[in-house]
Design an enzyme around this catalytic site. Structure first.
Site, PDB file in Angstrom:
ATOM      1  CB  CYS A  76      -0.930   0.010   1.210  1.00 57.50           C
ATOM      2  SG  CYS A  76      -1.882   1.541   1.370  1.00 57.50           S
ATOM      3  CB  CYS A 224      -5.062   3.955  -4.622  1.00 58.22           C
ATOM      4  SG  CYS A 224      -4.284   2.333  -4.727  1.00 58.22           S
TER       5      CYS A 224
END
Length: 283
Positions: A76, A224
């Site tokens: 991530c 993101c």
């Protein structure tokens, strides 16, 4: 019943519950992650980040990531920046650049004095077996575009693995893109055995894009990091963006800066901010 300390953080609105498993006992496999992620009855977050010590020589920390549904993922990008800010703010390291082990390899976040964090996200991967992705239209292993077979027809996507799988779709206008509708069809699609994050990219210029991402196990998020990396890589491979230049990625939650030269590592720069500190009952 014991208490567990945590920190709420975000990177461009992509929010996290961060737990220090170096200074306190915590086993994520035993934790009610989905309940904690509930925005009405829990802490509320997109992902849980767990900070641990690495057992690998020369590596400073181990970084584990869990989606709001409790599933563990390998990477991530926004979380990596928050991770780096967290270990520095908590005095767990005095280094400006740290070596962090993830489920999918090692990353190197670097903190700047201006509050920004740059992360070497490693090399992107494109082979279908590395995404993973199952081609059904006869494309070769080095294709820039693959077809995802939906009931409505074949959706062209660019597949990139940035430590987690991404499918990037080029659109004329991200504001009009069917992010939830199309994303929810592609995210669990049979051609992606481990599911996939779906990015919707609008080209603004040779060095700027707009992006919305439907994340695996979460839904659409404000930002993101790995999705921004994947979109820029896909845009360069498609000849839509300039290789080796810093590309501005405008997301709903703010802006990231991505740079990639073919064959090299992807560099991501952006902010990481603390929202609040908290404690909860944990046994």
């Amino acid at each position: 019943m014991n208490t567990l300390k945590f920190t709420k953080m975000h990177g461009l609105g992509n929010d996290f519950m961060v737990i220090d498993a170096v200074s306190q006992d915590f086993t994520p496999e035993d934790a009610p992650i989905a309940a904690w992620a509930d925005r009405f009855r829990g802490v509320g977050f997109d992902q849980l980040l767990v900070v641990g010590r690495s057992e690998t020589e020369g590596v400073d920390f181990r970084y584990r990531i869990f989606n709001a549904d409790g599933s563990e993922v390998g990477q991530c990008g926004n979380g990596a920046r928050c991770f780096a800010r967290f270990v520095a703010d908590k005095g767990l390291t005095d280094k400006k650049e740290i070596c962090v082990e993830t489920a999918n390899g090692v990353i190197f976040p670097k903190l700047s004095d201006n509050g920004m964090v740059t992360v070497n996200m490693g090399k992107p991967r494109f082979m279908p077996s590395e995404i993973p992705f199952v081609p059904e239209s006869g494309e070769g292993d080095d294709a820039c575009i693959y077809g995802v077979h939906l009931e409505s027809g074949i959706q062209p996507v660019s597949c990139v693995n940035m430590g987690n799988p991404h499918a990037v779709i080029v659109v004329d206008d991200v504001e009009c893109a069917q992010v939830r509708e199309t994303g929810s069809l592609i995210e669990p699609h049979r051609q992606f055995p481990e599911r996939v994050n779906v990015g919707f990219m609008q080209i603004v210029s040779r060095t700027a894009i707009r992006l919305r991402v439907f994340e695996r196990g979460v839904g659409e998020t404000q930002a993101c990091g790995t999705g921004a990396c994947a979109a820029v890589v896909a845009g360069i491979r498609l000849g839509l963006l300039d290789e080796g230049k810093t590309v501005e990625v405008i997301l709903p939650g703010g802006t990231l800066y991505i740079e990639w030269a073919c064959g090299g590592d992807v560099m991501m720069t952006g902010p990481a901010e603390t929202v609040f500190e908290g404690e909860l009952a944990y046994s």
